[in-house]
Design a protein around this motif. Sequence first.
Motif, PDB file in Angstrom:
ATOM      1  N   LEU A   1     -69.532  37.747  77.877  1.00 36.63           N
ATOM      2  CA  LEU A   1     -70.291  37.873  78.820  1.00 36.63           C
ATOM      3  C   LEU A   1     -70.905  36.873  79.401  1.00 36.63           C
ATOM      4  CD1 LEU A   1     -73.493  39.230  76.133  1.00 36.63           C
ATOM      5  CD2 LEU A   1     -71.953  40.433  77.886  1.00 36.63           C
ATOM      6  N   LEU A   2     -71.080  35.978  79.673  1.00 33.51           N
ATOM      7  CA  LEU A   2     -70.607  35.228  80.999  1.00 33.51           C
ATOM      8  C   LEU A   2     -69.700  35.290  81.649  1.00 33.51           C
ATOM      9  CD1 LEU A   2     -71.853  31.578  79.329  1.00 33.51           C
ATOM     10  CD2 LEU A   2     -72.909  33.074  81.170  1.00 33.51           C
ATOM     11  N   ILE A   3     -68.690  36.006  81.267  1.00 33.71           N
ATOM     12  CA  ILE A   3     -67.725  35.861  82.480  1.00 33.71           C
ATOM     13  C   ILE A   3     -67.217  37.728  82.619  1.00 33.71           C
ATOM     14  CG2 ILE A   3     -66.144  34.342  81.851  1.00 33.71           C
ATOM     15  CD1 ILE A   3     -64.469  35.491  79.737  1.00 33.71           C
ATOM     16  N   SER A   4     -68.179  38.681  82.556  1.00 34.74           N
ATOM     17  CA  SER A   4     -68.544  39.752  82.252  1.00 34.74           C
ATOM     18  C   SER A   4     -68.870  39.948  83.487  1.00 34.74           C
ATOM     19  CB  SER A   4     -68.229  40.536  81.114  1.00 34.74           C
ATOM     20  OG  SER A   4     -70.179  40.584  80.583  1.00 34.74           O
ATOM     21  N   TRP A   5     -69.971  39.639  83.850  1.00 33.51           N
ATOM     22  CA  TRP A   5     -71.303  40.545  84.979  1.00 33.51           C
ATOM     23  C   TRP A   5     -70.600  40.118  86.383  1.00 33.51           C
ATOM     24  CZ3 TRP A   5     -74.310  41.360  81.099  1.00 33.51           C
ATOM     25  CH2 TRP A   5     -74.714  40.566  80.066  1.00 33.51           C
ATOM     26  N   ARG A   6     -69.944  39.847  86.405  1.00 30.67           N
ATOM     27  CA  ARG A   6     -69.119  40.018  88.129  1.00 30.67           C
ATOM     28  C   ARG A   6     -68.714  41.177  87.710  1.00 30.67           C
ATOM     29  NH1 ARG A   6     -71.190  40.456  91.941  1.00 30.67           N
ATOM     30  NH2 ARG A   6     -69.581  42.112  92.637  1.00 30.67           N
ATOM     31  N   TYR A   7     -67.322  41.335  86.854  1.00 28.63           N
ATOM     32  CA  TYR A   7     -66.820  42.103  86.524  1.00 28.63           C
ATOM     33  C   TYR A   7     -66.670  43.024  86.140  1.00 28.63           C
ATOM     34  CZ  TYR A   7     -61.492  43.848  84.992  1.00 28.63           C
ATOM     35  OH  TYR A   7     -60.829  44.702  85.210  1.00 28.63           O
ATOM     36  N   THR A   8     -67.880  43.772  85.748  1.00 28.83           N
ATOM     37  CA  THR A   8     -68.838  45.255  85.729  1.00 28.83           C
ATOM     38  C   THR A   8     -69.098  45.424  86.877  1.00 28.83           C
ATOM     39  OG1 THR A   8     -70.421  43.817  84.216  1.00 28.83           O
ATOM     40  CG2 THR A   8     -69.319  45.701  82.912  1.00 28.83           C
ATOM     41  N   GLU A   9     -70.073  44.616  87.781  1.00 23.11           N
ATOM     42  CA  GLU A   9     -70.902  45.165  89.051  1.00 23.11           C
ATOM     43  C   GLU A   9     -69.559  45.307  90.084  1.00 23.11           C
ATOM     44  OE1 GLU A   9     -73.660  42.674  90.502  1.00 23.11           O
ATOM     45  OE2 GLU A   9     -75.743  42.459  88.565  1.00 23.11           O
TER      46      GLU A   9
ATOM     47  N   ILE B   1     -69.921  28.366  84.522  1.00 25.06           N
ATOM     48  CA  ILE B   1     -70.227  27.455  83.899  1.00 25.06           C
ATOM     49  C   ILE B   1     -68.701  27.831  82.636  1.00 25.06           C
ATOM     50  CG2 ILE B   1     -72.577  27.480  82.253  1.00 25.06           C
ATOM     51  CD1 ILE B   1     -74.443  28.552  84.280  1.00 25.06           C
ATOM     52  N   ALA B   2     -69.086  29.148  82.211  1.00 27.30           N
ATOM     53  CA  ALA B   2     -68.230  29.029  80.834  1.00 27.30           C
ATOM     54  C   ALA B   2     -66.320  28.765  80.804  1.00 27.30           C
ATOM     55  CB  ALA B   2     -68.520  30.841  81.176  1.00 27.30           C
TER      56      ALA B   2
END
Lengths: 199, 506
Positions: free
Chosen positions: B95-103, B462-463
């Motif tokens: 999830l930490l690495i997904s926010w930017r990708y999804t947006e 962070i991840a």
Amino acid sequence: MSIAITTQFICFTVLTLVVIIGALGVVLLESIVYSAFLLGGVFMSVAGLYLLLNASFVAAAQVLVYVGAVNVLIIFAIMLVNKKEDLKPIGDIKSRRIISTSICLTLLSLLIRVDLTNVWSLSSPQNSIGEESTIRIGEHLFSDYLLPFEVASVLLLMAMIGAIVLARRDVLSKDISTGLPVDQELIEKSSEPLLTNKN
Amino acid sequence: MPNEIFTINLNAQAIIPEAFILLGIVGTLLVDLAGEKTASKWAPIICYFSIGSSLLSLALQWTNPVNSSFLGSFNSDNLAIAFRAIIALSTLISLLISWRYTEQSGSPIGEFAAIILSATLGAMLLCGSTDLISVFISLETLSVASYLLSGYLKRDPRSSEAALKYLLVGSAAAAVYLYGSSFLYGLSGSTNLTTIGLEIINKPSFITSLALVFVLSTVAFKIAAVPFHQWTPDVYEGSPTPVVAFLSVGSKTAGFAFAIRILSTSFSSFDEEWKLLFTILAILSMALGNVVALAQTSMKRMLAYSSIGQAGFVMIGIVSGTQDGLSAAVLYLAAYLFMNLGAFSCVILFSLRTGSDKILDYSGLYQKDPLITLGLSLCLLSLGGLPPMLGFFGKIYLFFAGWANHQYLLVIVGLVTSVISIYYYISVIKMMVVKEPKEASEIVKSYPEINWGIVGLPPLRIALYTCVAVTALGGILSNPFFKLANTAVSETPFLQDIIAIANNIS
């Protein structure tokens, strides 16, 4: 032979014939609409077989779920995508058919062997509970199958949300935080699509 | 019966960690109602809280595990706790690495978080399920969520193709599992895994072997073992990269947990048969996964094949079935979590900045982005098993346990394929580091300026730091990991029988 046994035998024969012929029709008929309706018939006859086995709840569930939901859904899907399209003929269809037939026949012979070699009776003979089965299932759902029963609700909720996400039309047109335009595709752009790549 | 129902002790505290995840699902769905802006602000926080408290309650359960709850549908023993912690951590990092990708790809965040949390819920429940029905329901929760996630970027034909392929193969696997479990129920009259194990000892071996094969093929599908792996490369290539990160760690861990549980309870009297089958699967996975990875040009596809090979390594531990073997498998999965997710966070960062995942496009990267170069190099070296990384210690423990249990063939295949894997991991590193600035790829030449300020990038950072730090330093400081993995196996009651069998043979 008493009347009960005769009736049961006749019902069993008729239902089995309908199941087998119907299933063959589902696979062999060219028109997909015929296949879909025959599938409904097959489901109904399987429900009849369940009734013969004293499993009234399963029979009712079979009719509700398979005939009422699955089959209707299939027919809806056929109606919605009723598009005339000339499909490319598949190469070496004959050898494919031979391979899949032999695989299916192997599986069938395996299952027949299992059926013949195994003793199916349980160690403790259980009386058929017939009409009581619905009550018994309810008790199980709220005692030893409580956890799966509750998790099923999460499964259904998530499936519903996922279906809406995949099916809805309004998509975001820009990145929420930066405002740049987006295209709802993978970030990694590829020069050639997967399908054409392989054919 | 009706009166008894009210006095039954459910021991429901066993699923408190899952309850927190469920709260997270409900929370993310609720904030999603307030619009995309609110969702992108609050959904991450809710996810952190729900997974964090879930991990905390797992840690609290560690000292007093619940060995039977929900009348035998669920066990929260130490092995289940360890696997659930691995899954929860993998979701957190994914999830930490997904926010930017999804947006950046323009897909809704709230639903994405909710679906990935439901996948976690299913995976965590699968780890502790001790009943055929609860196994099936949790397996389906995990699978259906995974199909949805892989098709999440619906405008992209690759994503839709991945979802459809995954759905079709996955449904077939689920049907095969149901067929196998109907055999088991017919033979034993019970859906409880332990009762089945006791009942089928004296049954004819032919039908039980058939049930074993059916159940094992479902497991093999879930952990993507060869020859049940055909879906993996296409699904990994077409799915959004954070989803691939979750599938390659979380979903696989759940498959392994289920495999260990059903094989050592229901099929404990058939250990020769399943060990033979697992040996074949392990050898094929290690050989094919690592050899085909050599030829890949896309980073995601290469990591997909390498994950097939890594699953083969874990199977060595399960086949040996000893105390050391099983704890090595747990340890390696934990190590794999950090090194694989570290590699994925670097790959995601690179593709966010450049829009590419071709291995060739990485050439000369160290000039422009030393952080990605360093992180990816460390993680890939660890995946290859070079000292002093975390992966080296995990792998050496696995091979040691396999050798002690006389699994010579498996260990030798493992060693040879490790060397092959080091070749393709190092060739990526060589591509990034050795190339002269003028030989760098077009994409690296036009590399954008590094900007960490965009929403969603700080969590990714962070991840990345955490994974790379654990991968690099975890090897030297791995003693606590060893101890935890060992306790997880030695304190778990149901594993003791199978460990005793393995000890008798060797």
